[in-house]
Write an enzyme that holds these catalytic residues in place. Structure first.
Site, PDB file in Angstrom:
ATOM      1  N   GLU A 101      13.650 -27.550 -11.564  1.00 27.53           N
ATOM      2  CA  GLU A 101      13.110 -27.026 -12.818  1.00 27.53           C
ATOM      3  C   GLU A 101      14.208 -27.028 -13.881  1.00 27.53           C
ATOM      4  OE1 GLU A 101      10.113 -25.859 -13.733  1.00 27.53           O
ATOM      5  OE2 GLU A 101       9.032 -25.526 -11.842  1.00 27.53           O
ATOM      6  N   HIS A 172       6.550 -34.199 -12.443  1.00 31.33           N
ATOM      7  CA  HIS A 172       5.339 -33.445 -12.097  1.00 31.33           C
ATOM      8  C   HIS A 172       4.128 -34.110 -12.763  1.00 31.33           C
ATOM      9  CE1 HIS A 172       3.714 -29.066 -11.398  1.00 31.33           C
ATOM     10  NE2 HIS A 172       3.211 -29.940 -10.556  1.00 31.33           N
ATOM     11  N   ASP A 182       4.943 -31.914 -17.455  1.00 30.49           N
ATOM     12  CA  ASP A 182       6.401 -31.866 -17.300  1.00 30.49           C
ATOM     13  C   ASP A 182       6.912 -32.960 -16.364  1.00 30.49           C
ATOM     14  OD1 ASP A 182       4.978 -30.332 -15.297  1.00 30.49           O
ATOM     15  OD2 ASP A 182       6.871 -29.480 -14.628  1.00 30.49           O
TER      16      ASP A 182
HETATM   17 ZN   LIG Z   1       6.098 -28.607 -13.008  1.00 29.15          ZN
END
Ligand SMILES: [Zn+2]
Length: 274
Positions: A101, A172, A182
């Protein structure tokens, strides 16, 4: 950096900060690496959320805008980052992938003269790229990633791909198209994939600038020019991503006293040289 017992460590063996998340599954043998943005206000708020049992979500790593890396789940354990997803014959990518992330506010909307996040925070124009997501048809604003984040991401991704012999590096938005956006158009996916997976057809190609050429903060002449602009003829650049007639480039040497220029130029003034 290196990996000891599925934990990220510095070269001298010191572990990176580890904030244990209870949101994880059983043992993982990863085949893929999935990139995300947090769509949160800070790395800290993202980490606080991903360690909260109510989130039912986690990732192996969170990378801040300053390039600092925090680990939440060991690399041999399933983290909950991909949700309903599909790639290369596999369904439910959590069981087959590592997840990173990046601290980034994500997709932005125009409110008057300002770019605003979904949680109502204004993002300064110089941290915004206007682009159409590959899975969408209309342009939007996207929070840009910092150079520190891109460098840290590349270094740790390379280590993970080599250590775990990963088969692919994906977003993603590749494994959950339509549902997720994303890491989005601000992330240099093609460049990363080429460097990480070593695919000849995706290796960066060097181009030479054929005229005095402005470098802009986004794809289009309405975007402001960047410091170091204009590039003189003969400047060498590497293409990072494309949008229509525009190319996001990495300038390979200092120009007009400016180092590390990355921005958008019109493709008409680029000539392939290698
Ligand atoms: Zn994601």
């Amino acid at each position: 950096m290196k990996i000891i017992n599925h934990r990220l460590c510095t070269d001298d063996g010191t572990p990176y900060p580890f904030v244990e998340s209870p949101n994880h599954g059983a043992k993982l043998t990863a085949e893929f690496l999935v990139m995300h943005f947090t769509a949160a206000s800070s790395a800290k708020s993202a980490i606080d959320w991903l360690k909260n049992p109510a989130a039912q979500a986690s990732a192996h790593l969170v990378i801040g805008r300053d390039g600092n890396i925090t680990q939440l789940v060991p690399f041999d354990t399933v983290a909950w980052h991909a949700g309903k997803s599909f790639w290369d014959g596999r369904q439910g990518l959590n069981g087959f992938s590592l997840g990173i992330e990046l601290d980034n506010a994500g997709k932005l909307t125009r409110q008057g003269t300002k770019w605003v996040t979904w949680f109502g925070k204004q993002i300064p124009d110089e941290e915004v790229m206007e682009a159409t997501h590959k899975n969408e048809t209309t342009p939007a604003g996207w929070h840009t990633y910092t150079e520190e984040q891109i460098q840290a991401s590349l270094e740790v991704s390379l280590l993970l791909v080599r250590t775990y012999q990963l088969k692919d590096f994906i977003g993603h938005d590749d494994v959950a198209p339509g549902r997720k956006t994303d890491p989005g158009p601000a992330f240099p996916m093609a460049n990363f994939r080429g460097r990480l997976m070593g695919r000849a057809e995706e290796q960066p190609v060097v181009h030479e600038v054929t005229a005095t050429l402005n470098v802009r903060s986004g794809p289009g002449t309405s975007n402001p020019t960047l410091p170091g602009s204009p590039l003189p003829p003969g400047t060498k650049v590497e293409i990072l991503s494309k949008q229509g007639e525009w190319r996001r480039v990495d300038v390979l040497h200092p120009v007009n006293g400016q180092m590390d220029i990355q921005g958008w130029v019109h493709q008409r003034y680029l000539k392939r040289i290698g």
